[in-house]
Design a protein around this motif. Structure first.
Motif, PDB file in Angstrom:
ATOM      1  N   ARG A  61      35.564  17.180  43.533  1.00 37.79           N
ATOM      2  CA  ARG A  61      36.674  17.178  42.573  1.00 37.79           C
ATOM      3  C   ARG A  61      36.262  17.646  41.183  1.00 37.79           C
ATOM      4  N   ASP A  62      35.104  17.163  40.696  1.00 35.25           N
ATOM      5  CA  ASP A  62      34.758  17.357  39.287  1.00 35.25           C
ATOM      6  C   ASP A  62      33.669  18.389  39.019  1.00 35.25           C
ATOM      7  N   GLU A  63      32.711  18.518  39.937  1.00 41.37           N
ATOM      8  CA  GLU A  63      31.557  19.373  39.673  1.00 41.37           C
ATOM      9  C   GLU A  63      31.637  20.750  40.319  1.00 41.37           C
ATOM     10  N   LEU A  64      32.252  20.850  41.493  1.00 37.19           N
ATOM     11  CA  LEU A  64      32.294  22.147  42.162  1.00 37.19           C
ATOM     12  C   LEU A  64      33.186  23.181  41.468  1.00 37.19           C
ATOM     13  N   PRO A  65      34.375  22.818  41.011  1.00 36.63           N
ATOM     14  CA  PRO A  65      35.217  23.856  40.395  1.00 36.63           C
ATOM     15  C   PRO A  65      34.549  24.622  39.249  1.00 36.63           C
ATOM     16  N   PRO A  66      33.858  23.976  38.318  1.00 37.41           N
ATOM     17  CA  PRO A  66      33.184  24.769  37.284  1.00 37.41           C
ATOM     18  C   PRO A  66      32.075  25.664  37.837  1.00 37.41           C
ATOM     19  N   LEU A  67      31.402  25.216  38.900  1.00 33.63           N
ATOM     20  CA  LEU A  67      30.375  26.049  39.521  1.00 33.63           C
ATOM     21  C   LEU A  67      31.002  27.266  40.191  1.00 33.63           C
ATOM     22  N   PHE A  68      32.109  27.064  40.896  1.00 31.39           N
ATOM     23  CA  PHE A  68      32.808  28.190  41.519  1.00 31.39           C
ATOM     24  C   PHE A  68      33.344  29.148  40.452  1.00 31.39           C
ATOM     25  N   ASP A  69      33.832  28.603  39.332  1.00 31.06           N
ATOM     26  CA  ASP A  69      34.301  29.459  38.228  1.00 31.06           C
ATOM     27  C   ASP A  69      33.153  30.332  37.725  1.00 31.06           C
ATOM     28  N   TYR A  70      31.975  29.729  37.577  1.00 30.16           N
ATOM     29  CA  TYR A  70      30.804  30.480  37.125  1.00 30.16           C
ATOM     30  C   TYR A  70      30.461  31.602  38.105  1.00 30.16           C
ATOM     31  N   LEU A  71      30.410  31.272  39.394  1.00 30.98           N
ATOM     32  CA  LEU A  71      30.104  32.299  40.394  1.00 30.98           C
ATOM     33  C   LEU A  71      31.147  33.414  40.355  1.00 30.98           C
ATOM     34  N   GLU A  72      32.394  33.038  40.214  1.00 27.60           N
ATOM     35  CA  GLU A  72      33.476  34.027  40.230  1.00 27.60           C
ATOM     36  C   GLU A  72      33.303  35.064  39.123  1.00 27.60           C
ATOM     37  N   ARG A  73      32.859  34.626  37.967  1.00 27.94           N
ATOM     38  CA  ARG A  73      32.698  35.584  36.865  1.00 27.94           C
ATOM     39  C   ARG A  73      31.304  36.221  36.824  1.00 27.94           C
ATOM     40  N   THR A  74      30.374  35.732  37.649  1.00 29.31           N
ATOM     41  CA  THR A  74      28.995  36.208  37.608  1.00 29.31           C
ATOM     42  C   THR A  74      28.643  37.172  38.736  1.00 29.31           C
ATOM     43  N   ILE A  75      29.208  36.987  39.903  1.00 22.23           N
ATOM     44  CA  ILE A  75      28.857  37.823  41.055  1.00 22.23           C
ATOM     45  C   ILE A  75      29.257  39.272  40.754  1.00 22.23           C
ATOM     46  N   PRO A  76      28.296  40.193  40.797  1.00 22.16           N
ATOM     47  CA  PRO A  76      28.595  41.592  40.489  1.00 22.16           C
ATOM     48  C   PRO A  76      29.469  42.261  41.555  1.00 22.16           C
ATOM     49  N   TRP A 112      39.195  31.793  43.453  1.00 20.45           N
ATOM     50  CA  TRP A 112      37.814  32.238  43.661  1.00 20.45           C
ATOM     51  C   TRP A 112      37.693  33.324  44.735  1.00 20.45           C
ATOM     52  N   PRO A 113      38.467  34.389  44.668  1.00 20.54           N
ATOM     53  CA  PRO A 113      38.409  35.411  45.728  1.00 20.54           C
ATOM     54  C   PRO A 113      37.067  36.139  45.804  1.00 20.54           C
ATOM     55  N   ARG A 114      36.452  36.399  44.665  1.00 18.93           N
ATOM     56  CA  ARG A 114      35.164  37.112  44.674  1.00 18.93           C
ATOM     57  C   ARG A 114      34.077  36.242  45.289  1.00 18.93           C
ATOM     58  N   THR A 115      34.088  34.963  44.961  1.00 17.67           N
ATOM     59  CA  THR A 115      33.093  34.034  45.499  1.00 17.67           C
ATOM     60  C   THR A 115      33.251  33.904  47.012  1.00 17.67           C
ATOM     61  N   ILE A 116      34.478  33.829  47.484  1.00 18.74           N
ATOM     62  CA  ILE A 116      34.728  33.739  48.920  1.00 18.74           C
ATOM     63  C   ILE A 116      34.267  35.019  49.620  1.00 18.74           C
ATOM     64  N   ALA A 117      34.577  36.168  49.051  1.00 19.03           N
ATOM     65  CA  ALA A 117      34.155  37.446  49.645  1.00 19.03           C
ATOM     66  C   ALA A 117      32.636  37.564  49.672  1.00 19.03           C
ATOM     67  N   TYR A 118      31.983  37.126  48.605  1.00 15.98           N
ATOM     68  CA  TYR A 118      30.515  37.140  48.510  1.00 15.98           C
ATOM     69  C   TYR A 118      29.916  36.286  49.621  1.00 15.98           C
ATOM     70  N   ARG A 119      30.406  35.054  49.741  1.00 15.44           N
ATOM     71  CA  ARG A 119      29.926  34.145  50.788  1.00 15.44           C
ATOM     72  C   ARG A 119      30.142  34.760  52.170  1.00 15.44           C
ATOM     73  N   ASN A 120      31.348  35.262  52.419  1.00 15.78           N
ATOM     74  CA  ASN A 120      31.676  35.805  53.734  1.00 15.78           C
ATOM     75  C   ASN A 120      30.828  37.029  54.080  1.00 15.78           C
TER      76      ASN A 120
END
Length: 141
Positions: A61-76, A112-120
């Motif tokens: 609830r509290d810690e993952l969303p900011p981490l996913f936000d970071y990945l979303e803006r960081t993944i090239p 988080w579409p970019r993060t999901i695509a990166y993971r997939n």
């Protein structure tokens, strides 16, 4: 090379993914969660155990969303964190995401579409996909 543990562990999974990508043959000896015997205990004195569900729920609830936000803006756009190729950095990011999938923690595809695509994309690589499919079969049994 002998690896003690379970592919369900993100720590072990990183080693298995990396070994596969480099063509290194490993012998996975199931260990952890009370199994493994003396050889495992000697190699892994910490004998990590899972935490409690209240802490896990709070983290989702509290810690993952900011981490996913970071990945979303960081993944090239290239889909890899370093040098436009799969590296240990990518493996280290994706391995814990597999555990989240195993626990039915989902990422919002709108947020988080970019993060999901990166993971997939990484989990869809030959060999890596096979390892994760094996984990899913184990968990379904």
């Amino acid at each position: 090379m002998i690896i003690y543990g379970s592919g369900l562990s993100p720590f072990v999974r990183k080693v298995l993914f990396f070994a596969h990508e480099k063509g290194i043959t490993v012998d996975l000896q199931m260990a952890g969660m009370g199994a493994g015997g003396e050889d495992f205990a000697a190699a892994s004195p910490f004998l990590k155990r899972p935490g409690d569900m209240a802490a896990a729920d709070a983290a989702v609830r509290d810690e993952l969303p900011p981490l996913f936000d970071y990945l979303e803006r960081t993944i090239p756009e290239t889909g890899f964190l370093v040098d436009d190729r799969l590296t240990l950095a990518d493996i280290s990011v994706v391995c814990p995401l597999v555990n989240l999938d195993h626990c039915d923690v989902t990422m919002d595809p709108v947020r988080w579409p970019r993060t999901i695509a990166y993971r997939n994309a990484i989990l869809g690589r030959p060999g890596i996909a096979d390892l994760v499919a094996g984990e899913r079969r184990l968990l379904a049994a």
